[in-house]
Structure formats: C-alpha cells, structure tokens
Write a protein that holds these residues in place. Structure first.
Motif, PDB file in Angstrom:
ATOM      1  N   GLY A  72      48.269  56.927  -3.545  1.00  0.00           N
ATOM      2  CA  GLY A  72      47.229  56.285  -2.754  1.00  0.00           C
ATOM      3  C   GLY A  72      47.257  54.774  -2.740  1.00  0.00           C
ATOM      4  N   TRP A  73      47.996  54.155  -3.671  1.00  0.00           N
ATOM      5  CA  TRP A  73      47.908  52.711  -3.806  1.00  0.00           C
ATOM      6  C   TRP A  73      49.269  52.016  -3.764  1.00  0.00           C
ATOM      7  N   SER A  74      50.228  52.636  -3.106  1.00  0.00           N
ATOM      8  CA  SER A  74      51.526  51.976  -2.901  1.00  0.00           C
ATOM      9  C   SER A  74      51.440  51.122  -1.636  1.00  0.00           C
ATOM     10  N   LEU A  75      50.473  50.222  -1.635  1.00  0.00           N
ATOM     11  CA  LEU A  75      50.172  49.417  -0.458  1.00  0.00           C
ATOM     12  C   LEU A  75      50.817  48.041  -0.510  1.00  0.00           C
ATOM     13  N   TYR A  76      51.084  47.565  -1.709  1.00  0.00           N
ATOM     14  CA  TYR A  76      51.537  46.185  -1.881  1.00  0.00           C
ATOM     15  C   TYR A  76      53.050  46.092  -1.775  1.00  0.00           C
ATOM     16  N   ASN A  77      53.534  44.909  -1.475  1.00  0.00           N
ATOM     17  CA  ASN A  77      54.961  44.679  -1.264  1.00  0.00           C
ATOM     18  C   ASN A  77      55.549  43.907  -2.446  1.00  0.00           C
ATOM     19  N   PRO A  78      56.319  44.582  -3.293  1.00  0.00           N
ATOM     20  CA  PRO A  78      56.889  43.887  -4.457  1.00  0.00           C
ATOM     21  C   PRO A  78      57.876  42.793  -4.084  1.00  0.00           C
ATOM     22  N   GLU A  79      58.411  42.836  -2.866  1.00  0.00           N
ATOM     23  CA  GLU A  79      59.369  41.814  -2.444  1.00  0.00           C
ATOM     24  C   GLU A  79      58.729  40.437  -2.346  1.00  0.00           C
ATOM     25  N   ILE A  80      57.417  40.388  -2.188  1.00  0.00           N
ATOM     26  CA  ILE A  80      56.728  39.097  -2.115  1.00  0.00           C
ATOM     27  C   ILE A  80      55.770  38.927  -3.297  1.00  0.00           C
ATOM     28  N   ALA A 267      22.965  61.029  -4.842  1.00  0.00           N
ATOM     29  CA  ALA A 267      22.356  59.875  -4.177  1.00  0.00           C
ATOM     30  C   ALA A 267      23.095  59.506  -2.894  1.00  0.00           C
ATOM     31  N   LEU A 268      24.377  59.866  -2.794  1.00  0.00           N
ATOM     32  CA  LEU A 268      25.135  59.591  -1.580  1.00  0.00           C
ATOM     33  C   LEU A 268      24.595  60.348  -0.379  1.00  0.00           C
ATOM     34  N   LEU A 269      23.803  61.385  -0.612  1.00  0.00           N
ATOM     35  CA  LEU A 269      23.289  62.224   0.463  1.00  0.00           C
ATOM     36  C   LEU A 269      21.919  61.782   0.968  1.00  0.00           C
ATOM     37  N   ARG A 270      21.364  60.734   0.378  1.00  0.00           N
ATOM     38  CA  ARG A 270      20.087  60.232   0.876  1.00  0.00           C
ATOM     39  C   ARG A 270      20.255  59.653   2.280  1.00  0.00           C
ATOM     40  N   SER A 271      19.169  59.667   3.045  1.00  0.00           N
ATOM     41  CA  SER A 271      19.242  59.118   4.403  1.00  0.00           C
ATOM     42  C   SER A 271      19.650  57.654   4.383  1.00  0.00           C
ATOM     43  N   GLU A 272      19.231  56.915   3.349  1.00  0.00           N
ATOM     44  CA  GLU A 272      19.699  55.555   3.123  1.00  0.00           C
ATOM     45  C   GLU A 272      20.303  55.516   1.722  1.00  0.00           C
ATOM     46  N   ALA A 273      21.586  55.817   1.643  1.00  0.00           N
ATOM     47  CA  ALA A 273      22.258  55.903   0.346  1.00  0.00           C
ATOM     48  C   ALA A 273      22.313  54.528  -0.314  1.00  0.00           C
ATOM     49  N   PRO A 274      22.177  54.470  -1.644  1.00  0.00           N
ATOM     50  CA  PRO A 274      22.216  53.178  -2.334  1.00  0.00           C
ATOM     51  C   PRO A 274      23.588  52.523  -2.313  1.00  0.00           C
ATOM     52  N   LEU A 275      24.645  53.315  -2.126  1.00  0.00           N
ATOM     53  CA  LEU A 275      26.016  52.799  -2.081  1.00  0.00           C
ATOM     54  C   LEU A 275      26.529  52.916  -0.648  1.00  0.00           C
ATOM     55  N   ASP A 276      26.891  51.798  -0.045  1.00  0.00           N
ATOM     56  CA  ASP A 276      27.337  51.774   1.347  1.00  0.00           C
ATOM     57  C   ASP A 276      28.834  52.077   1.418  1.00  0.00           C
ATOM     58  N   LEU A 277      29.165  53.307   1.814  1.00  0.00           N
ATOM     59  CA  LEU A 277      30.563  53.700   1.967  1.00  0.00           C
ATOM     60  C   LEU A 277      31.077  53.460   3.376  1.00  0.00           C
ATOM     61  N   TYR A 278      30.234  52.950   4.254  1.00  0.00           N
ATOM     62  CA  TYR A 278      30.572  52.913   5.668  1.00  0.00           C
ATOM     63  C   TYR A 278      30.686  51.502   6.228  1.00  0.00           C
ATOM     64  N   GLN A 279      30.802  50.483   5.376  1.00  0.00           N
ATOM     65  CA  GLN A 279      31.035  49.136   5.874  1.00  0.00           C
ATOM     66  C   GLN A 279      32.456  49.066   6.407  1.00  0.00           C
ATOM     67  N   SER A 280      32.590  48.810   7.695  1.00  0.00           N
ATOM     68  CA  SER A 280      33.888  48.947   8.362  1.00  0.00           C
ATOM     69  C   SER A 280      34.937  47.973   7.837  1.00  0.00           C
ATOM     70  N   ASN A 281      34.527  46.802   7.369  1.00  0.00           N
ATOM     71  CA  ASN A 281      35.508  45.839   6.878  1.00  0.00           C
ATOM     72  C   ASN A 281      35.606  45.832   5.352  1.00  0.00           C
ATOM     73  N   TRP A 282      35.096  46.884   4.705  1.00  0.00           N
ATOM     74  CA  TRP A 282      35.222  47.016   3.252  1.00  0.00           C
ATOM     75  C   TRP A 282      35.515  48.480   2.922  1.00  0.00           C
ATOM     76  N   THR A 283      36.591  48.977   3.504  1.00  0.00           N
ATOM     77  CA  THR A 283      36.973  50.381   3.321  1.00  0.00           C
ATOM     78  C   THR A 283      37.353  50.655   1.870  1.00  0.00           C
ATOM     79  N   ILE A 284      36.890  51.783   1.353  1.00  0.00           N
ATOM     80  CA  ILE A 284      37.322  52.219   0.020  1.00  0.00           C
ATOM     81  C   ILE A 284      38.563  53.078   0.217  1.00  0.00           C
ATOM     82  N   TYR A 285      39.717  52.516  -0.104  1.00  0.00           N
ATOM     83  CA  TYR A 285      40.975  53.227   0.091  1.00  0.00           C
ATOM     84  C   TYR A 285      41.155  54.277  -1.005  1.00  0.00           C
ATOM     85  N   THR A 286      41.942  55.294  -0.670  1.00  0.00           N
ATOM     86  CA  THR A 286      42.229  56.365  -1.614  1.00  0.00           C
ATOM     87  C   THR A 286      43.423  57.149  -1.094  1.00  0.00           C
ATOM     88  N   TYR A 287      43.793  58.199  -1.803  1.00  0.00           N
ATOM     89  CA  TYR A 287      44.814  59.107  -1.281  1.00  0.00           C
ATOM     90  C   TYR A 287      44.140  60.326  -0.676  1.00  0.00           C
TER      91      TYR A 287
END
Length: 401
Positions: A72-80, A267-287
C-alpha cells in the motif's frame, strides 16, 4: 522544509490491550474503518505534509505490517531520495531486541547520523488522527525551539501518564512540563499526543544520556520526554488550530483497548462523524485489493439483501441478509436471513444463513456457521468467546466454531 526532516514512525508496540486482534499482527497493523490500517493515518499525514524520508521501526509480529507497507505504501521514488522503509531491530550494538520506543531510536542512531536531515520527526504509529506536520515544522523553525511537542486539549483522566503542559492562548509557547496532571483552569489539560520534533544535533547529543529502557514498551512521553523538557527549550504546538491544510476536526484516538477501538469504529457511523475521512485533498491512503463493488442481492428465499447506516468495503456481498450500523471490510459475505448489527467484520468474514451477530468484532477469514448467535446472550458469550469489559465479543482469526 519537510525535505530537511527525517521521520521515524514507531510501530514496535504489541498492543496487548487489543488482544486477540493483535494475536497475529502488531497494533499499528490492526484494521480500522473498513479498509484502513491504524498506521495509514500517520503515513497519510506524512505524505500530505511533504515528508518523503520515512523509517518505520518495527518489531512485534511485523509481517502483516511490512506486507501492508509493501503493497500500500510503495508510493515514493528512491531514485530521488524518497522512501518508506521498515527497520526491524538491527542489533548493531548487542543482541537485544528493542526494549521500548526510545531504545529503538537509540539502537538506530547510525541512521540519524548518516542522514543529511536537520531535524527528526518522531511519530507513534499506532494512533488515529489527521494532522499537517508541515505547519508544525514551520512553527518549530519560527520559534527556534530545540524540541516541539504536539499537544491537544482534553480531560487529564483521558490520558493517564501523559505529560500535561501549561499553555497560553498562543499556538506555540514555552510550556512548563509537569507530570502531576493538574488541569487547566477550564477543567482540561494540554496533553502530548505522540508527535515529537527534534533538532537533529540536539537529539543526537541527548541520546547518549537517555536510558536504554526496560522490558515494557512504554510511550515516548514518560520519563524520556520529561527529562528532555528539563534540559532544553521545549515548545508545545497546539493540535487542531487553524494553521495547516487539514480540516481541524481535532480528532485524536489511541485505541488502547477493545472497547476504545470498538467505540472509535462505531463513531464513524454517526451522521456527523468526529473523524473526517472524506476531505478530498487529505485522502487516507491504504492498500485495497482489486475487488468488485459492494452489492446487495436477494437470497435463495427471495429476501432482499439490505444495509442501513453502515460502511461497506469493496467486494462485500449481502445476499438476502440484513446489515445495520456496522462496518464491513472487503470480501465479507452475509448470507440469506443473517442479521448483522453494530458489528465490525474484518476482511473475508462469512456470515452463514440465519446467523445473528450483535455488538461484536470478528477477525479476518472467520466463517460463522449458519444459525450461530453472537452478542445476544452475554453469559453464553463469556463461556465461549473473548468478551471486553463493556460486553464487546471478539472472535479471533482462525477461530473454529
């Protein structure tokens, strides 16, 4: 500025409070929120903050974590000069494993010495929160601090053993570290939160004076940080302020127990969850595997598959069953007539026909036989399964009914 920072992510913890979920993995690798691992939050913060040199110190049952980093995290380029590299105990100065988080840092001093970075960001990798580290680094430089600790405001009783800091209304101030837990005037305290920024020269000078640790894998903010605070300029950076690009939801969670983990997930299932997983410019990456979309279909009886207020990952198939207020990881199957309520099901769980699950966590690949009831009879559950103090039933991986 971020490129002048070396990041160490401490992922050595057993996570004994999360047993049996940590029976086959360490705490940082425990699934969370349907598709993520706990460590994804710290690594996503690094990615969005422009931190491209990341060492993940691993130890306890680290195979699942290292596989996740590879996939999930082989995103970086070791060449640089970019990398996310797992670092198990190297035993360069003896035959001992890491005795604790700061001992892990001491044992890898050579990695600090050969780095060209000017500062070191140390993160506890088994915490759940979103934070723009770049802004903390900028504030650290503006202050001229030797050490900056990220702090959050919370009732002291929520985090026994953490250092309480006396802060003014400024985001970055000279604190007065103390361990007595005295609350602030408003009934809360400023508590350290597992994010520590050091000037490289200062940290290297101090490492020789730090104890090697003991057999307990203690948090970083116990004796060692308190000692550093007494010997140098230590500042506190207020978490959840307006600085930074991440929305200030001010969410921070240390899932130290099954009950804490379960409550954080629900808590993620609340209508207004305390943790924002949906901010478009702060994606939580994973595999995530290449699975088909989640789907509901009628079962053999003709009953429609339904789900209400739930999170379903890719590959989930509900065929005639009902799912309510639950979190389902990839490839979960809910068969005809089965009911799943307030449950957390990990990857590949299969719920047989007519089974009824409530208030439980089921680890990956477990097959629940048809007609099985879990979470409905507390006495029967405690006789057969692992049950938390608040009544959450946990079925471990490889459990055979």
């Amino acid at each position: 500025m971020p490129r002048e920072t070396l990041t160490l992510v401490i992922a050595t913890g057993h996570g004994s409070g999360l047993e049996p979920l940590t029976r086959h993995r360490n705490k940082a690798a425990v699934p969370f929120g349907g598709i993520f691992r706990i460590i994804d939050f710290s690594l996503a913060n690094c990615l969005h903050s422009g931190l491209r040199q990341v060492l993940v110190l691993t130890q306890y049952k680290s195979h699942a974590l290292q596989k996740h980093l590879r996939d999930g995290w082989s995103l970086y380029n070791p060449e640089i000069g970019e990398y996310i590299t797992p670092v198990p105990p190297q035993m360069r100065h003896g035959s001992d494993w890491y005795a604790g988080p700061f001992d892990a840092i001491c044992q890898n001093r050579y990695l600090l010495e050969r780095s060209a970075a000017r500062r070191v960001l140390i993160l506890e990798g088994d915490l759940i929160y979103r934070m723009d580290y770049a802004e903390m680094i900028r504030a650290h430089q503006e202050s001229g601090a030797a050490v900056t600790l990220a702090v959050r405001e919370a009732p002291m009783e929520q985090a026994p053993g953490q250092i309480a800091l006396s802060l003014s209304e400024e985001d970055l101030v000279m604190p007065a570290p103390r361990q007595d837990g005295l609350p602030a005037e408003n009934g809360s305290a400023q508590l350290t939160m597992g994010v520590y920024l050091f000037e490289m020269d200062y940290l290297l000078a101090e490492l020789t004076r730090l104890s090697i640790g003991d057999e307990d894998d203690n948090p970083l903010d116990t004796d060692e940080i308190d000692r550093l605070a007494a010997t140098g300029r230590v500042f506190g950076y207020r978490f959840g302020g307006e600085r930074g690009r991440v929305t200030p939801d001010r969410y921070w969670c240390d899932p130290v127990s099954i009950d804490a983990y379960y409550q954080a997930t629900m808590a993620l299932l609340r209508s207004e969850a305390p943790l924002d997983l949906y901010q478009s410019n702060w994606t939580i990456y994973t595999y995530q595997g290449q699975y088909p979309p989640a789907r509901t279909v009628p079962g053999p009886s003709g009953t429609e598959g339904i789900f209400v207020n739930s999170m379903l990952a890719a590959g989930v198939l509900i065929s005639g069953g009902g799912v309510n207020h639950s979190v389902l990881s990839p490839r979960v199957r809910v068969r005809d007539g089965a009911i799943v309520e307030e449950a957390v099901l990990f990857d590949g769980v299969e719920v047989g026909e007519g089974a009824h699950l409530r208030g439980c966590i089921i680890d990956k690949e477990v097959v629940v036989p048809r007609g099985t009831q879990i979470g409905l009879d507390p006495k029967a559950d405690r006789e057969r399964y692992s049950v938390s103090p608040q009544g959450v039933v946990v079925i471990p991986k490889d459990y055979r009914f």
